[in-house]
Design an enzyme around this catalytic site. Structure first.
Site, PDB file in Angstrom:
ATOM      1  N   LYS A 205       0.835  -1.415   0.247  1.00  0.00           N
ATOM      2  CA  LYS A 205      -0.032   0.082   0.022  1.00  0.00           C
ATOM      3  C   LYS A 205       0.952   1.449  -0.075  1.00  0.00           C
ATOM      4  O   LYS A 205       1.788   1.423   1.161  1.00  0.00           O
ATOM      5  CB  LYS A 205      -0.777  -0.032   1.306  1.00  0.00           C
ATOM      6  CG  LYS A 205      -1.812   1.235   1.386  1.00  0.00           C
ATOM      7  CD  LYS A 205      -2.877   1.042   2.540  1.00  0.00           C
ATOM      8  CE  LYS A 205      -3.565   2.464   2.420  1.00  0.00           C
ATOM      9  NZ  LYS A 205      -4.502   2.560   3.668  1.00  0.00           N
ATOM     10  N   LYS A 258      -2.089  -1.631  -3.886  1.00  0.00           N
ATOM     11  CA  LYS A 258      -2.951  -0.404  -4.094  1.00  0.00           C
ATOM     12  C   LYS A 258      -2.101   0.809  -3.824  1.00  0.00           C
ATOM     13  O   LYS A 258      -1.210   1.034  -3.134  1.00  0.00           O
ATOM     14  CB  LYS A 258      -3.800  -0.415  -2.593  1.00  0.00           C
ATOM     15  CG  LYS A 258      -4.405   0.747  -2.464  1.00  0.00           C
ATOM     16  CD  LYS A 258      -5.135   0.554  -1.037  1.00  0.00           C
ATOM     17  CE  LYS A 258      -5.834   2.173  -0.715  1.00  0.00           C
ATOM     18  NZ  LYS A 258      -6.532   2.301   0.636  1.00  0.00           N
TER      19      LYS A 258
END
Ligand code: PBG
Ligand code: ZN
Length: 336
Positions: A205, A258
């Site tokens: 992330k 992400k």
């Protein structure tokens, strides 16, 4: 032999590849990447109150919903073939340790119960992170001097995961980026007799500008500083592979990259290195960017959205977490 064929096709005016692009049926036969609603995950923002369907200004066509709206939402998703949701909560009040995040009657825990009641077959995924619930907006708890404390945050994240599992969540998805949280959550789930609850780890992330609209939607912007001390540097790809490896070793069931679009190369590298199911999060800023251009008439809606989602699948993602899930499922149902 191939050279001979090449010569023949050249005289007929068709190369070998153009011959299979001639009709929709032929293109369908040779298509390498397909979009299916069963691989979509639709994010939902749940808020207190009743009869609430509040538009999120920075994300056209997305809403903050009260729990009484979730039945209709679940039925619509089912009719479209979208079988999974990812829940985010807007608490009634925030505090230093984000206590509504792990309260057994917290907003997300309530939402899970409602959804499972309406549609027990729906895959319910809970985002596990403190930032929506803390008054300072950081993803973990703070020291007296405002540092995000790694190990002190783990028990709270674990408690949040267990409370979601208790409510009936199928999957918990830690997005906090503390080191060791997947292992801590797995241990807590097993101890509480939730061995069957899966973990989808936000492994890679990034600290991304693309989360802007989400932070408005979930009211989760940090009140000071930023998340660079715990989320990944956008410049690093090898580090993503180490994150995935660590989460795999801590028994993550699904791994994630992400955002998606600025990180398609990372998705590909992760896909080539792990056999875990791989999710990609097509985040709020990616969604709103397209919607803004579409609203201006600069991009063609259905075409650009399906092309974008296809690119994430082609890069290697199995699971697409996307705010486009409903509209994309609708288009896929009506076309070749
Ligand atoms: C919470 C969280 C965020 C997103 C998912 N979980 C925001 C953040 O880390 O600041 C972003 C999702 C999106 O932009 O759609 N940690
Ligand atoms: Zn967070």
């Amino acid at each position: 032999m191939i050279a001979e064929l090449e010569r023949r096709t050249a005289t007929s005016g068709f190369t070998r590849t153009r011959r299979t692009r001639r009709t929709a049926a032929l293109r369908g036969l040779v298509r390498e990447t397909r979009l299916e609603p069963s691989s979509f995950v639709y994010p939902l923002f749940v808020t207190h109150g009743s009869d609430v369907r509040e538009p999120i200004e920075s994300m056209p066509d997305q809403y903050r919903l009260s729990t009484d709206q979730l039945g209709a939402e679940a039925r619509e998703l089912r009719s479209l073939g979208v079988r999974a949701v990812l829940l985010f909560g807007l608490p009634a009040s925030k505090d230093a340790t984000g206590s509504e995040g792990y309260a057994s009657d917290g907003i997300v825990q309530q939402a899970v119960r409602v959804l499972k009641d309406v549609d027990p077959d729906l895959a319910v995924i809970c985002d596990v992170c403190l930032c929506e619930y803390t008054d300072h907006g950081h993803c973990g708890v703070l020291s007296a001097t405002g540092e995000v404390l790694n190990d002190e945050s783990l028990p709270l994240l674990s408690q949040m995961a267990v409370s979601c599992a208790e409510a009936g969540a199928d999957i918990v998805a830690p997005s906090d980026m503390m080191d060791g949280r997947v292992g801590a959550i797995r241990e807590a789930l097993d101890e509480a007799d939730f061995a069957e609850t899966a973990i989808m780890a936000y492994s890679a992330k990034y600290s991304s500008g693309y989360y802007g609209p989400f932070r408005e939607a979930a009211d989760s912007a940090p009140q000071f500083g930023d998340r660079r001390g715990y989320q990944m540097d956008p410049a690093n790809a090898r580090e993503a592979l180490r994150e995935v490896e660590a989460d795999e070793a801590e028994h993550a069931d699904i791994t994630m990259v992400k955002p998606a679009l600025a990180y398609l190369d990372v998705i590909r590298q992760v896909r080539d290195r792990t056999d875990l199911p791989l999710a990609a999060y097509n985040v709020s800023g990616e969604y709103s960017m397209l919607k803004a251009a579409i609203a201006n008439g600069w991009l063609e809606e259905e075409r650009i959205i399906l092309e974008t989602l296809t690119s994430i699948r082609r890069a290697g993602a199995d699971i697409l977490i996307t705010y486009h899930a409903k509209e994309a499922a609708r288009w896929l149902a009506t076309h070749d």
